[in-house]
Design an enzyme around this catalytic site. Structure first.
Site, PDB file in Angstrom:
ATOM      1  N   ASP A   1      55.511   6.604  49.018  1.00 59.04           N
ATOM      2  CA  ASP A   1      54.824   7.602  48.214  1.00 59.04           C
ATOM      3  C   ASP A   1      55.659   8.876  48.212  1.00 59.04           C
ATOM      4  O   ASP A   1      56.512   9.062  49.089  1.00 59.04           O
ATOM      5  CB  ASP A   1      53.418   7.882  48.761  1.00 59.04           C
ATOM      6  CG  ASP A   1      52.479   8.446  47.702  1.00 59.04           C
ATOM      7  OD1 ASP A   1      51.606   7.691  47.223  1.00 59.04           O
ATOM      8  OD2 ASP A   1      52.618   9.632  47.349  1.00 59.04           O
TER       9      ASP A   1
ATOM     10  N   SER B   1      44.371  -1.476  35.866  1.00 54.27           N
ATOM     11  CA  SER B   1      43.135  -2.084  35.374  1.00 54.27           C
ATOM     12  C   SER B   1      42.995  -1.952  33.860  1.00 54.27           C
ATOM     13  O   SER B   1      42.194  -2.653  33.255  1.00 54.27           O
ATOM     14  CB  SER B   1      41.923  -1.446  36.063  1.00 54.27           C
ATOM     15  OG  SER B   1      41.965  -0.039  35.913  1.00 54.27           O
TER      16      SER B   1
ATOM     17  N   HIS C   1      46.351  -7.134  39.460  1.00 55.70           N
ATOM     18  CA  HIS C   1      45.191  -6.244  39.463  1.00 55.70           C
ATOM     19  C   HIS C   1      44.278  -6.550  40.651  1.00 55.70           C
ATOM     20  O   HIS C   1      43.559  -7.541  40.662  1.00 55.70           O
ATOM     21  CB  HIS C   1      44.422  -6.402  38.136  1.00 55.70           C
ATOM     22  CG  HIS C   1      43.197  -5.550  38.050  1.00 55.70           C
ATOM     23  ND1 HIS C   1      42.115  -5.871  37.257  1.00 55.70           N
ATOM     24  CD2 HIS C   1      42.863  -4.387  38.671  1.00 55.70           C
ATOM     25  CE1 HIS C   1      41.188  -4.950  37.385  1.00 55.70           C
ATOM     26  NE2 HIS C   1      41.612  -4.044  38.238  1.00 55.70           N
TER      27      HIS C   1
ATOM     28  N   LYS D   1      53.595   5.256  35.485  1.00 54.79           N
ATOM     29  CA  LYS D   1      53.842   3.883  35.938  1.00 54.79           C
ATOM     30  C   LYS D   1      55.169   3.356  35.389  1.00 54.79           C
ATOM     31  O   LYS D   1      55.968   2.753  36.117  1.00 54.79           O
ATOM     32  CB  LYS D   1      52.688   2.960  35.515  1.00 54.79           C
ATOM     33  CG  LYS D   1      51.435   3.106  36.371  1.00 54.79           C
ATOM     34  CD  LYS D   1      50.353   2.121  35.936  1.00 54.79           C
ATOM     35  CE  LYS D   1      49.108   2.221  36.805  1.00 54.79           C
ATOM     36  NZ  LYS D   1      49.297   1.684  38.165  1.00 54.79           N
TER      37      LYS D   1
END
EC number: 4.2.1.17
Length: 723
Positions: free
Chosen positions: A344, A430, A451, A408
């Protein structure tokens, strides 16, 4: 050799003591129809064998017997009641024949002795096992009850209260638990099992152990006074009714069967058990729950095949994006033995992710499911990092950053440049199309969607989304990795919402239209929970999902399917979103939330919501339960069928498992396709047509019209079996 068949054999060990060994050529022993017939003949051979002094039951597998062959169940249950009764009578006669052998008998176990396997060992006089032994009766989880004498023998061996607890909960006892309640007589080291078994049977044969007293106890009425029986069964029925609820009749039926059989000898008690078993076996609940078990086996089989087909196994993984979701994915991977890097850009997010993994491991530690040494090992296999160094060692990378297509795409493109050409990239999204994200990649064939559902550690489903360019190798590797993580992976083709969210939003659409027409959302929730069987009604579910999340996803779905999911004007979801009533996350949505003594959210109705809904709803109007169910469910059912028709999902089995595992579709209904079969496709079509004026969501798909015309059903193939 005294007797030999394909799945079992009988030979003499020493001094008149024989061994009956279950040795099926398959990986596990099951009590299928053929094995039962062989067991019957083997017992006849033993009865005719001169000099027999005792019998030991063994298995050549790591598990003793895993139960009856469930693949035969639906075919058997489809038979007329008289034929089903006759089959059970035959099975009961075999276990009674085992119990009535004129010599002491003992079961020697390793691993699972479940269902029919447990009922088999209950027919012997003694039971010993090693520490891997697990004994139980899971039948009520399949909508049925023990039918090979479990409801008769178990109460007589360990007492009615303990027996009812095991049977109604579908529980399997570990070796130490089984020893404590009297289901096992001894726990023995694995390498000493046979010696201990021979010694025990020899002592019994020499009348040093009173095996005949044990047998008399099992074949006689239960030794309970009228007062004890009344207290025991009344309390059990109350507890079971409260826990199982009205949609799952098997647990309460098993208690009633035990109660009715309590004052009877074995043979009369078996007649009572058989009567109740047949009744349950013919129920729609049993058909649905057995069908779900078979569907689950089908999904596992697909995952196993994918693992064998993949050219490379996943030995290391990486999660990009920490926090609660990233930490949950990393935890699940590490827990199942796949070391994972968690990357991260923010230290606080890494700490949140590691805290999530640590919290989940501590829960397992406190419940005795792992020790401190193992916990430390799992935690150390999660490597938090602010940098990409080491990411090139990963076989599969799960991108789990914020739900924003630009972010993303940038992260995926960046990491693609740092890894090898055979590294698989996945996105945990999602709502964002996989084909859109693939445009940012040089190797889109190595990319698919993965997912996960929240919370990751609890939700079994993972949707694997195949993009336009995704290779079969990529799908195989990601399916195998998800299965390795202990999840149920279901492959779907890319479309807005994929499968689960695509079919969920027409359900919310039907709910919103009902509200628009004046329905009371609290009544809708009660009907959908209590009558249809959802764990939570649509209003409550929207509060849990978050009205802000639902508002965003609804816009995505409306853009993807404007004819069915587009809407004119504002609805209840819009109204609550504008009022910043997001649900549980900020304490107010359709319901108002406070924290109870256990720290869990507690919902209450507040009239503050009424003025907000008044702007988007007509005058209050009462709808009956059936109308509520039909108006909310028809749009979802239609969308599920369209997904099959369009090839978004491959089979009814996969669709039904995704609905149960991903949305909490009531298991006793078996999923949408099982539900359609149970009500009849023709009946559903006629009913749905009466609502077609409500809009495109209520238009019956062509596939259903065609199947109704031909009198077809979705699960015809699962009925195949013969007596």
């Amino acid at each position: 050799m005294i007797y030999q068949a394909n799945t079992l054999q009988v030979k003499e060990l020493q001094d008149g003591i024989a061994e009956l060994s279950f040795c099926a050529p398959a990986s596990v022993n099951k009590l299928d129809l053929a094995t039962l017939e062989s067991l019957d003949k083997a017992l006849d051979a033993l009865n005719a064998h001169a000099g027999l002094r005792g019998l030991i039951l063994t298995s050549n597998k790591d598990a003793f017997i895993v139960g009856a062959d469930i693949t035969e169940f639906l075919g058997l249950f489809a038979k007329p009641e008289a034929e089903l009764d006759e089959w059970l009578r035959f099975a009961n006669s075999i276990f009674s024949k085992l119990e009535d052998l004129p010599v002491p008998t003992l079961s020697m176990m390793r691993g699972h002795a479940l269902g029919g396997g447990c009922e088999c060992v209950l027919a012997t006089d003694f039971r010993i096992g090693d520490k891997t032994t697990s004994i139980g009766l899971p039948e009520t989880k399949l909508g049925i009850m023990p039918g090979f004498g479990g409801c008769v023998r178990l109460p007589r061996v360990i007492g009615a209260d303990s027996a009812m607890e095991i049977i109604t909960q579908g529980k399997a006892c570990r070796a130490d638990e089984a020893l404590k309640v009297g289901l096992l007589d001894a726990i023995v080291e694995t390498d000493q099992l046979l010696e201990s078994a021979i010694n025990t049977v020899s002592l019994a044969a020499n009348e040093k152990l009173d095996w005949q007293l044990r047998r008399k106890q099992k074949t006689s009425a239960l030794s309970l006074s009228k007062l004890e029986a009344m207290m025991s069964f009344t309390m059990a029925k109350g507890l079971v009714a409260q826990k199982a609820g009205p949609h799952y009749p098997a647990p309460i039926t098993s208690v009633i069967a035990i109660e009715e059989a309590a004052r009877s000898d074995r043979d009369a008690a078996l007649d009572i058990e058989r009567k109740h078993f047949v009744k349950l076996a013919k129920s729609e609940e049993a058909k649905a729950l057995v069908g779900l078990f078979l569907n689950d086996q089908y999904i596992k089989g697909l995952a196993k095949h994918a693992g064998k087909s993949a050219n490379k196994a996943t030995e290391r993984a990486a999660v990009l994006g920490a926090g609660i979701m990233g930490g949950g994915i990393a935890y699940q991977s590490a827990l199942k033995g796949v070391p994972v890097m968690m990357k991260d850009i923010a230290q606080a997010s890494l700490e949140l992710g590691m805290n999530e993994a640590s919290k989940l491991l501590n829960k397992r530690l406190s419940r005795g499911r792992l020790d401190g040494f193992k916990m430390a090992g799992i935690l150390s296999s999660i490597t938090p990092s602010l940098h990409y160094a080491g990411v090139e060692q990963s076989d599969v990378i799960v991108e789990a950053v914020v739900e924003n297509p630009k972010v993303k795409a940038a992260v995926l493109s960046e990491v693609e440049g740092l890894v090898g050409e055979d590294t698989v990239l996945t996105s945990n999204t999602s709502t964002i199309p996989i084909n859109l994200l693939a445009k940012s990649l040089k190797r889109p064939e190595n990319f698919c969607g993965m997912h996960f559902f929240n919370p990751v550690h609890r939700m079994p489903l993972v949707e694997i989304i195949r993009g336009e360019h995704t290779s079969e190798e990529t799908i195989n590797r990601v399916v195998a990795y998800a299965a390795k993580m202990g999840k149920s992976p279901i492959v779907v083709n890319d479309c807005p919402g994929f499968f689960v969210n695509r079919v969920l939003f027409p359900y919310f659409g039907g709910f919103s239209m009902l509200l628009r027409d004046g329905a009371d959302f609290t009544k809708i929730d009660k009907v959908m929970e209590r009558k249809f069987g959802w764990p939570m009604g649509p209003a409550y579910l929207l509060d849990v999902v978050g009205l802000d999340t639902a508002h965003h996803a609804q816009a995505v779905m409306a853009q993807g399917f404007p004819e069915r999911m587009g809407k004119e004007g504002r609805d209840a979801i819009d109204a609550l979103y504008v009022a910043e009533k997001y649900g549980q996350k900020n304490g107010s949505g359709f319901y108002t939330y406070s924290v109870d003594k256990r720290g869990r959210p507690k919902k209450t109705f507040s009239e503050d919501i009424l003025p907000i809904l008044a702007d988007v709803c007509q005058q209050p109007q009462d709808f009956d339960d059936q109308t509520i169910i039909q108006r909310v469910m028809i749009p979802m059912i239609n969308e599920v069928v369209l997904c099959l028709e369009e090839g978004i999902i491959a089979t009814p089995q996969e669709a039904d498992m995704a609905l149960v595992y991903g949305l909490g579709f009531p298991p006793f209904r078996g999923g949408v396709f099982r539900y359609l079969d149970s009500v009849g496709i023709g009946n559903f079509v006629e009913m749905a047509k009466s609502y077609q004026d409500l809009g495109a969501m209520y238009q019956v798909p062509q596939l259903l019209l065609d199947m109704a015309a031909k009198g077809e059903s979705f699960y015809d193939g699962q009925q195949a079996s013969s007596l």
